[in-house]
Design an enzyme around this catalytic site. Structure first.
Site, PDB file in Angstrom:
ATOM      1  N   SER A 116     -14.347  25.802 -27.365  1.00  0.00           N
ATOM      2  CA  SER A 116     -14.575  24.545 -28.076  1.00  0.00           C
ATOM      3  C   SER A 116     -13.514  24.401 -29.159  1.00  0.00           C
ATOM      4  O   SER A 116     -13.078  25.391 -29.741  1.00  0.00           O
ATOM      5  CB  SER A 116     -15.964  24.568 -28.696  1.00  0.00           C
ATOM      6  OG  SER A 116     -16.017  23.688 -29.798  1.00  0.00           O
ATOM      7  N   SER A 122       0.823  -1.213   0.000  1.00  0.00           N
ATOM      8  CA  SER A 122       0.000   0.000   0.000  1.00  0.00           C
ATOM      9  C   SER A 122       0.851   1.256   0.000  1.00  0.00           C
ATOM     10  O   SER A 122       0.327   2.369   0.097  1.00  0.00           O
ATOM     11  CB  SER A 122      -0.941  -0.006   1.214  1.00  0.00           C
ATOM     12  OG  SER A 122      -0.199  -0.188   2.414  1.00  0.00           O
ATOM     13  N   TYR A 129      -9.279  -6.120  13.210  1.00  0.00           N
ATOM     14  CA  TYR A 129      -8.703  -5.680  11.944  1.00  0.00           C
ATOM     15  C   TYR A 129      -8.771  -6.763  10.874  1.00  0.00           C
ATOM     16  O   TYR A 129      -8.572  -7.943  11.153  1.00  0.00           O
ATOM     17  CB  TYR A 129      -7.234  -5.261  12.146  1.00  0.00           C
ATOM     18  CG  TYR A 129      -6.571  -4.833  10.845  1.00  0.00           C
ATOM     19  CD1 TYR A 129      -6.718  -3.538  10.369  1.00  0.00           C
ATOM     20  CD2 TYR A 129      -5.848  -5.743  10.078  1.00  0.00           C
ATOM     21  CE1 TYR A 129      -6.133  -3.154   9.166  1.00  0.00           C
ATOM     22  CE2 TYR A 129      -5.270  -5.370   8.874  1.00  0.00           C
ATOM     23  CZ  TYR A 129      -5.417  -4.073   8.420  1.00  0.00           C
ATOM     24  OH  TYR A 129      -4.853  -3.698   7.226  1.00  0.00           O
ATOM     25  N   LYS A 137      -8.140   3.754   2.248  1.00  0.00           N
ATOM     26  CA  LYS A 137      -7.320   4.944   1.994  1.00  0.00           C
ATOM     27  C   LYS A 137      -7.518   5.560   0.622  1.00  0.00           C
ATOM     28  O   LYS A 137      -7.751   6.762   0.496  1.00  0.00           O
ATOM     29  CB  LYS A 137      -5.851   4.620   2.242  1.00  0.00           C
ATOM     30  CG  LYS A 137      -5.609   4.557   3.728  1.00  0.00           C
ATOM     31  CD  LYS A 137      -4.278   3.996   4.095  1.00  0.00           C
ATOM     32  CE  LYS A 137      -4.417   3.285   5.410  1.00  0.00           C
ATOM     33  NZ  LYS A 137      -5.210   2.031   5.317  1.00  0.00           N
ATOM     34  N   ASN A 195      -1.760  -2.513  13.339  1.00  0.00           N
ATOM     35  CA  ASN A 195      -3.205  -2.269  13.336  1.00  0.00           C
ATOM     36  C   ASN A 195      -3.579  -1.002  14.104  1.00  0.00           C
ATOM     37  O   ASN A 195      -4.386  -0.203  13.638  1.00  0.00           O
ATOM     38  CB  ASN A 195      -3.941  -3.481  13.923  1.00  0.00           C
ATOM     39  CG  ASN A 195      -3.727  -4.726  13.086  1.00  0.00           C
ATOM     40  OD1 ASN A 195      -3.167  -4.646  11.989  1.00  0.00           O
ATOM     41  ND2 ASN A 195      -4.151  -5.878  13.590  1.00  0.00           N
ATOM     42  N   THR A 254     -39.703  27.247  -8.774  1.00  0.00           N
ATOM     43  CA  THR A 254     -39.994  25.882  -8.319  1.00  0.00           C
ATOM     44  C   THR A 254     -40.295  25.106  -9.592  1.00  0.00           C
ATOM     45  O   THR A 254     -40.807  25.689 -10.564  1.00  0.00           O
ATOM     46  CB  THR A 254     -41.221  25.810  -7.375  1.00  0.00           C
ATOM     47  OG1 THR A 254     -42.366  26.239  -8.107  1.00  0.00           O
ATOM     48  CG2 THR A 254     -41.048  26.687  -6.141  1.00  0.00           C
ATOM     49  N   HIS A 255     -39.951  23.829  -9.616  1.00  0.00           N
ATOM     50  CA  HIS A 255     -40.097  23.009 -10.835  1.00  0.00           C
ATOM     51  C   HIS A 255     -39.359  23.627 -12.020  1.00  0.00           C
ATOM     52  O   HIS A 255     -39.734  23.407 -13.164  1.00  0.00           O
ATOM     53  CB  HIS A 255     -41.572  22.816 -11.205  1.00  0.00           C
ATOM     54  CG  HIS A 255     -42.448  22.397 -10.067  1.00  0.00           C
ATOM     55  ND1 HIS A 255     -42.717  21.088  -9.762  1.00  0.00           N
ATOM     56  CD2 HIS A 255     -43.072  23.136  -9.121  1.00  0.00           C
ATOM     57  CE1 HIS A 255     -43.504  21.035  -8.695  1.00  0.00           C
ATOM     58  NE2 HIS A 255     -43.723  22.254  -8.275  1.00  0.00           N
ATOM     59  N   GLU A 287     -19.326  22.441 -14.693  1.00  0.00           N
ATOM     60  CA  GLU A 287     -19.702  21.094 -15.167  1.00  0.00           C
ATOM     61  C   GLU A 287     -18.853  20.007 -14.516  1.00  0.00           C
ATOM     62  O   GLU A 287     -19.350  18.956 -14.115  1.00  0.00           O
ATOM     63  CB  GLU A 287     -19.551  21.009 -16.687  1.00  0.00           C
ATOM     64  CG  GLU A 287     -20.602  21.822 -17.427  1.00  0.00           C
ATOM     65  CD  GLU A 287     -20.298  21.863 -18.916  1.00  0.00           C
ATOM     66  OE1 GLU A 287     -20.702  20.932 -19.621  1.00  0.00           O
ATOM     67  OE2 GLU A 287     -19.628  22.808 -19.368  1.00  0.00           O
ATOM     68  N   GLN A 338      -7.462  -1.856   4.484  1.00  0.00           N
ATOM     69  CA  GLN A 338      -6.460  -1.084   3.749  1.00  0.00           C
ATOM     70  C   GLN A 338      -7.114  -0.339   2.573  1.00  0.00           C
ATOM     71  O   GLN A 338      -6.594   0.663   2.098  1.00  0.00           O
ATOM     72  CB  GLN A 338      -5.364  -2.030   3.245  1.00  0.00           C
ATOM     73  CG  GLN A 338      -4.274  -1.367   2.435  1.00  0.00           C
ATOM     74  CD  GLN A 338      -3.084  -2.294   2.237  1.00  0.00           C
ATOM     75  OE1 GLN A 338      -2.352  -2.566   3.170  1.00  0.00           O
ATOM     76  NE2 GLN A 338      -2.905  -2.792   1.025  1.00  0.00           N
ATOM     77  N   ASN A 364     -17.633  27.836 -22.670  1.00  0.00           N
ATOM     78  CA  ASN A 364     -18.283  26.781 -21.887  1.00  0.00           C
ATOM     79  C   ASN A 364     -17.997  26.875 -20.385  1.00  0.00           C
ATOM     80  O   ASN A 364     -16.883  27.211 -19.985  1.00  0.00           O
ATOM     81  CB  ASN A 364     -17.827  25.409 -22.392  1.00  0.00           C
ATOM     82  CG  ASN A 364     -18.243  25.155 -23.824  1.00  0.00           C
ATOM     83  OD1 ASN A 364     -19.295  25.627 -24.252  1.00  0.00           O
ATOM     84  ND2 ASN A 364     -17.423  24.456 -24.564  1.00  0.00           N
ATOM     85  N   LYS A 375     -18.071  29.298 -28.999  1.00  0.00           N
ATOM     86  CA  LYS A 375     -18.439  28.724 -27.700  1.00  0.00           C
ATOM     87  C   LYS A 375     -17.620  29.261 -26.535  1.00  0.00           C
ATOM     88  O   LYS A 375     -16.432  29.490 -26.644  1.00  0.00           O
ATOM     89  CB  LYS A 375     -18.290  27.195 -27.740  1.00  0.00           C
ATOM     90  CG  LYS A 375     -19.334  26.474 -28.565  1.00  0.00           C
ATOM     91  CD  LYS A 375     -20.743  26.596 -28.018  1.00  0.00           C
ATOM     92  CE  LYS A 375     -20.983  25.752 -26.797  1.00  0.00           C
ATOM     93  NZ  LYS A 375     -20.967  24.319 -27.073  1.00  0.00           N
TER      94      LYS A 375
HETATM   95  N1  ARG Z   1      -1.225  -1.313   5.313  1.00  0.00           N
HETATM   96  C1  ARG Z   1      -2.154  -1.727   6.304  1.00  0.00           C
HETATM   97  C2  ARG Z   1      -3.450  -0.922   6.199  1.00  0.00           C
HETATM   98  O1  ARG Z   1      -3.447   0.043   5.530  1.00  0.00           O
HETATM   99  C3  ARG Z   1      -1.546  -1.548   7.658  1.00  0.00           C
HETATM  100  C4  ARG Z   1      -2.021  -2.480   8.707  1.00  0.00           C
HETATM  101  C5  ARG Z   1      -1.630  -3.850   8.397  1.00  0.00           C
HETATM  102  N2  ARG Z   1      -1.747  -4.743   9.474  1.00  0.00           N
HETATM  103  C6  ARG Z   1      -1.601  -6.027   9.292  1.00  0.00           C
HETATM  104  N3  ARG Z   1      -1.670  -6.782  10.306  1.00  0.00           N
HETATM  105  N4  ARG Z   1      -1.410  -6.553   8.089  1.00  0.00           N
HETATM  106  O2  ARG Z   1      -4.459  -1.270   6.755  1.00  0.00           O
END
Ligand code: ARG
Length: 461
Positions: free
Chosen positions: A276, A22, A316, A324, A109, A154-155, A289, A321, A284, A282
């Site tokens: 455009s 990660s 956990y 993120k 964790n 409205t509408h 948008e 993971q 825009n 144009k």
């Molecule tokens: N990269 C992991 C996450 O984002 C970190 C925690 C991992 N813990 C584990 N026991 N594998 O969640």
């Protein structure tokens, strides 16, 4: 060699390494990771879990690593498993066995739970400031246009006269709620999870409150299992940001409509419009948008997070993971959107004449005519009926109510007198709606004063 490889007799397969890693997205939490480790090491020394001397060496080395990162001297190894492992590995490379003491009483964790909380708390502050900047602009636009009459809809049909200032202040209320929701969501991020360990806390006598205070948390998490497996605050933030972007998308939609030839209520500045490649004429409203379009991915991220967390057993699981990339994308999207959107808003020109014309052309004063008759003594229902007939007559003749002669008006109701013309002027219609929350000049000025106070408190803080 991996820091956890003791019980393994084989290396992990390359595909697993790639799949598992990660670091390409969690390296953005490196500062939070290092600060968390510094507080943890300092506490380990203070609680005599490791010697004060070792703690000091760890903290000093982490400070150097942080400096090297700030000075761009560190490149993140894409092969590292995650940012937590990578920082620990750098530490051990620099100070050997003493570095290996850092992870005492801690698990990745609770470490990742800490880092994401620290990271999101920082981001919430930045995003709130950006929304406040947008609110400054909305408020300024409202102040410039407390007397600019436009049709309210409205509408998407012309309904009753309002002012552009009143319309802008509606968005101010929405953005104020967004900032309040952000504050509220931070409250639940503001609990320090270290000490939860992998899931069952730790046998070491850690001082969790000390770490919390060092890292600027106002409280600690109350259950080690919840501490490592709670991602409510991530989902809440994704939701808060989705609602914010929903507001942005509504405003975008109006801006797109208003900028069209059909409305011609506003003109966007050249710096905030695009052309455009084929049609030379144009101009825009791409910013609006795209802001509208990007709202979709915000909802997608929220759904991702809800789905990842659904049915996960305690505590956990590696699934987590996946939180993120979704939340980082929401944050990045909002942070890219707000400056462009604010700039577009602060530079747009308002076409007061067209707004007023549209107000007159749309029979937006019909309710006021009905109210006029009601005040003269007939029931509102009957007044509604008479006014409806009168509007039908105007549509047929291609005239506005105020363009009819008094004797024509009187043929619909004898109660109509010369004072009708004043009563159904758009300005009268607006300014007679002078109750708290209404569009009248006085009423809007009152909300503007409140808004100024709200923003002042935030700016002073
Ligand atoms: N990269 C992991 C996450 O984002 C970190 C925690 C991992 N813990 C584990 N026991 N594998 O969640």
């Amino acid at each position: 060699m991996k820091l956890w490889s003791g019980r393994f007799s084989k290396n992990t397969d390359k595909t697993v390494d790639d799949f598992n890693s990660s670091i390409r997205f969690d390296s953005r939490m490196v500062r939070q990771d290092i600060k968390g480790s510094m507080a943890h090491a300092e506490m380990l020394g203070k609680c005599n879990v490791i010697s004060e001397e070792d703690a000091r060496l760890i903290v000093n080395t982490l400070t150097e690593i942080l400096d090297d990162i700030e000075n761009d001297k560190v490149s993140f190894d894409p092969k590292a498993e995650d940012i937590h492992m990578y920082v620990e590995q750098m530490l051990i490379e620099r100070i050997g066995d003493i570095g290996k003491k850092l992870h005492t009483g801690r698990s990745r964790n609770d470490q990742v739970a800490l880092d994401i909380r620290l990271y999101l708390k920082d981001e919430c502050r930045l995003i709130k400031n950006m929304i406040v900047g947008l609110m400054d602009t909305v408020l300024k636009t409202a102040k410039d246009h407390v007397k600019t009459i436009m049709p309210g809809y409205t509408h998407l049909q012309r309904a009753q006269p309002i002012t552009f200032g009143h319309h802008m202040m509606a968005y101010f209320q929405m953005f104020q709620r967004d900032t309040e929701r952000l504050d509220d969501c931070v409250k639940r991020m503001d609990q320090m999870p270290l000490g939860s360990g992998a899931l069952a806390a730790t046998t070491y006598p850690l001082d969790r409150y000390y770490v919390a205070q060092k890292l600027g948390f106002s409280d600690i998490t109350r259950n080690s299992m919840d501490g490592v497996s709670d991602r409510d605050f991530v989902i809440e933030l994704a939701s808060v940001l989705s609602i914010f972007m929903m507001h942005i998308s509504r405003m975008s939609e109006e801006i797109i409509l208003w900028a069209s030839k059909e409305f011609s209520f506003i003109e966007l500045d050249d710096a905030y419009s695009t052309g455009s490649s084929i049609m030379p004429q144009k101009k825009n409203p791409d910013v609006a948008e795209l802001a509208r379009g990007k709202t979709g991915r915000m909802y997608g991220n929220l759904m991702t997070l809800l789905s990842v967390m659904k049915s996960l057993p305690l505590a956990y699981n590696k699934d987590m993971q996946e939180d993120k990339e979704a939340i980082f994308d929401s944050i990045d999207t909002v942070k890219m959107c707000i400056p462009a959107f604010t700039g577009m808003l602060s530079t747009m020109k308002v076409n007061k004449k067209n707004m007023l014309d549209a107000t007159g052309a749309g029979f937006t004063n019909a309710t006021d005519l009905a109210d006029y008759l009601t005040v003269k003594g007939i029931s509102f229902r009957n007044a509604h009926e008479i006014t409806g007939k009168l509007v039908g007559y105007c549509v047929e003749k291609g005239l506005r109510i105020e363009e009819l002669d008094l004797d024509v008006l009187k043929s619909f109701s004898v109660l109509i007198e010369e004072d009708i013309y004043e009563a159904i002027r758009p300005e009268t219609c607006v300014n007679r709606r002078n109750i708290p929350g209404g569009p009248a000049y006085e009423a809007v000025m009152e909300t503007i004063r409140e808004a100024e106070q709200y923003l002042k408190k935030i700016h002073d803080y």
